[in-house]
Design a protein around this motif. Structure first.
Motif, PDB file in Angstrom:
ATOM      1  N   THR A 106      -9.878   0.321  -0.298  1.00 23.42           N
ATOM      2  CA  THR A 106     -10.270  -0.532  -1.423  1.00 23.42           C
ATOM      3  C   THR A 106      -9.081  -0.684  -2.374  1.00 23.42           C
ATOM      4  O   THR A 106      -8.208   0.199  -2.431  1.00 23.42           O
ATOM      5  N   PRO A 107      -9.002  -1.790  -3.105  1.00 21.16           N
ATOM      6  CA  PRO A 107      -7.886  -1.976  -4.042  1.00 21.16           C
ATOM      7  C   PRO A 107      -7.758  -0.809  -5.017  1.00 21.16           C
ATOM      8  O   PRO A 107      -8.760  -0.292  -5.524  1.00 21.16           O
ATOM      9  N   GLY A 108      -6.546  -0.393  -5.266  1.00 15.63           N
ATOM     10  CA  GLY A 108      -6.308   0.724  -6.184  1.00 15.63           C
ATOM     11  C   GLY A 108      -4.834   1.013  -6.299  1.00 15.63           C
ATOM     12  O   GLY A 108      -3.989   0.150  -6.072  1.00 15.63           O
ATOM     13  N   GLY A 109      -4.502   2.257  -6.622  1.00 20.68           N
ATOM     14  CA  GLY A 109      -3.110   2.658  -6.750  1.00 20.68           C
ATOM     15  C   GLY A 109      -2.448   2.089  -7.986  1.00 20.68           C
ATOM     16  O   GLY A 109      -3.083   1.447  -8.842  1.00 20.68           O
ATOM     17  N   THR A 169       0.543   3.550  -3.338  1.00 21.49           N
ATOM     18  CA  THR A 169      -0.229   4.788  -3.193  1.00 21.49           C
ATOM     19  C   THR A 169       0.660   5.994  -2.877  1.00 21.49           C
ATOM     20  O   THR A 169       0.740   6.937  -3.656  1.00 21.49           O
ATOM     21  N   GLY A 196      -0.543  -2.569  -8.419  1.00 22.18           N
ATOM     22  CA  GLY A 196      -1.517  -1.820  -7.632  1.00 22.18           C
ATOM     23  C   GLY A 196      -1.335  -2.086  -6.158  1.00 22.18           C
ATOM     24  O   GLY A 196      -0.330  -2.660  -5.731  1.00 22.18           O
ATOM     25  N   ALA A 197      -2.292  -1.657  -5.355  1.00 19.26           N
ATOM     26  CA  ALA A 197      -2.229  -1.815  -3.904  1.00 19.26           C
ATOM     27  C   ALA A 197      -3.509  -2.463  -3.402  1.00 19.26           C
ATOM     28  O   ALA A 197      -4.607  -2.083  -3.800  1.00 19.26           O
ATOM     29  N   ASP A 198      -3.339  -3.454  -2.523  1.00 25.99           N
ATOM     30  CA  ASP A 198      -4.487  -4.155  -1.945  1.00 25.99           C
ATOM     31  C   ASP A 198      -4.087  -4.640  -0.557  1.00 25.99           C
ATOM     32  O   ASP A 198      -3.126  -5.406  -0.411  1.00 25.99           O
ATOM     33  N   THR A 252       4.119  -5.336  -5.543  1.00 28.61           N
ATOM     34  CA  THR A 252       3.457  -4.221  -6.225  1.00 28.61           C
ATOM     35  C   THR A 252       3.715  -4.270  -7.721  1.00 28.61           C
ATOM     36  O   THR A 252       2.832  -3.964  -8.525  1.00 28.61           O
ATOM     37  N   LEU A 270      -4.992   3.695   4.721  1.00 31.31           N
ATOM     38  CA  LEU A 270      -4.374   4.314   3.546  1.00 31.31           C
ATOM     39  C   LEU A 270      -5.046   3.888   2.251  1.00 31.31           C
ATOM     40  O   LEU A 270      -5.111   4.663   1.292  1.00 31.31           O
ATOM     41  N   CYS A 271      -5.540   2.649   2.227  1.00 32.75           N
ATOM     42  CA  CYS A 271      -6.117   2.125   0.977  1.00 32.75           C
ATOM     43  C   CYS A 271      -7.278   1.183   1.305  1.00 32.75           C
ATOM     44  O   CYS A 271      -7.112  -0.042   1.308  1.00 32.75           O
ATOM     45  N   VAL A 283       0.833  -1.207   0.000  1.00 30.98           N
ATOM     46  CA  VAL A 283       0.000   0.000   0.000  1.00 30.98           C
ATOM     47  C   VAL A 283       0.869   1.260   0.000  1.00 30.98           C
ATOM     48  O   VAL A 283       0.584   2.217  -0.745  1.00 30.98           O
TER      49      VAL A 283
END
Length: 324
Positions: free
Chosen positions: A147-150, A92, A239-241, A234, A144-145, A88
């Motif tokens: 939901t999955p994204g970034g 992000t 992405g980030a999850d 990553t 910080l995150c 994360v």
């Protein structure tokens, strides 16, 4: 007489090979690799090896991090979520603000060293501290995150896209990771201290070295490996999850066992850990290719580990009876 001596030397060499800490993971890796190649010949290609090793790098670094914790006689029960937190941070914060992200990663490594101090100074079992810490890692990651994204920072993704001649870059990284860890532990003076605190802590302190400092160094190295695991993870997922890397906890423990490390501490084999990580990832690939239900995959891996431990027990028992 000479014939008898030659036979004894031959038997002695065979015994050394069988009892070597990298023999079992190496044989396991070769057998599973051949099975994968039979199932998918494209794995032998440059791109096939590159893709497979790209997905293996996170487990390699996760297992090397677990190795440094086990070196102290402890076990990290929360590195699945600590990898998630790094994932994360990288996916992000590091993407949008590199300086803040870098500071965050340094604070994370310092937090790992803080766990070592807490375990030693307050005499709290490592399993309690690391299990408690996993909720901290997970909570921060969700904040910080949620939901999955970034996305993966461009600089990191571009580095892993580099095409090296003949040997794919992920293989080079894996070999260098094992080699650097081996040199730190077995070719530096302080490496003896890092190994000693898990094997004979009283001797370390009698020799004038500080036990707490050495334990914090081991945990700091583990934190660094977790950072590298999170970075490479990553890259692989782009992405980030906060929830997707939890399996690395048990996988890393299984990997260090297969890799020839002693759970009691003090005895580890970085090369064996790297080879075992490749073998574990190949097992997952083979089971997935064979369309084995994911619910059975964990059980199959467990049975393989039981077989490995049984084999190690038999070999060590024969070695002990041979020395009597």
């Amino acid at each position: 007489m000479e014939k008898k001596e030659r036979e004894e030397k031959k038997n002695g060499l065979l015994h050394q090979i069988l009892t070597s800490r990298i023999t079992l993971p190496l044989l396991t890796m070769l057998v599973i690799f051949l099975a994968n190649v039979v199932n998918n010949p494209n794995m032998l290609s440059y791109m096939g090896l590159r893709m497979k090793m790209n997905s293996t790098l996170p487990l390699i670094f996760a297992a090397l991090g677990q190795m440094f914790i086990i070196l102290s006689g402890d076990c990290d029960m929360g590195n699945g979520y600590s990898i998630a937190l790094v994932n994360v941070l990288v996916g992000t914060i590091l993407t949008g603000n590199p300086l803040v992200g870098l500071v965050g990663l340094l604070i994370f490594i310092a937090a790992y060293m803080g766990m070592a101090a807490l375990i030693h100074l307050r005499n709290i079992p490592a399993i309690v501290v690391t299990l408690g810490a996993q909720f901290v890692w997970y909570g921060i990651a969700l904040i910080l995150c949620p939901t999955p994204g970034g996305s993966c920072p461009e600089m990191i993704s571009n580095f892993f896209k580099l095409k090296t001649p003949v040997i794919p870059l992920p293989i080079i990284i894996a070999v260098l990771a094992g080699l650097v860890c081996w040199m730190i532990l077995y070719r530096t003076r302080y490496g003896m201290v890092m190994r000693g605190i898990g094997n004979n802590p009283n001797s370390v302190e009698r020799s004038g070295w500080n036990y707490l400092t050495a334990k914090m160094v081991n945990y700091g190295m583990a934190g660094l490996m977790v950072v590298l695991a999170g970075m490479t993870y990553t890259v692989s997922c782009n992405g980030a999850d906060a929830n997707s890397s939890v399996n690395y906890c048990m996988l890393s423990i299984a990997t260090v066992i297969l890799g020839g490390c002693e759970m009691a501490g003090g005895v580890v084999a970085p090369a064996g850990v790297v080879i075992a990580a490749v073998a574990m990832n190949l097992i997952n690939s083979l089971l997935t290719a064979m369309k084995v239900d994911s619910n059975y995959q964990t059980a199959i891996i467990g049975l393989i580990l039981i077989g490995v431990l049984a084999f190690k027990f038999i070999i060590h028992r024969k070695g002990a009876s041979r020395n009597e």
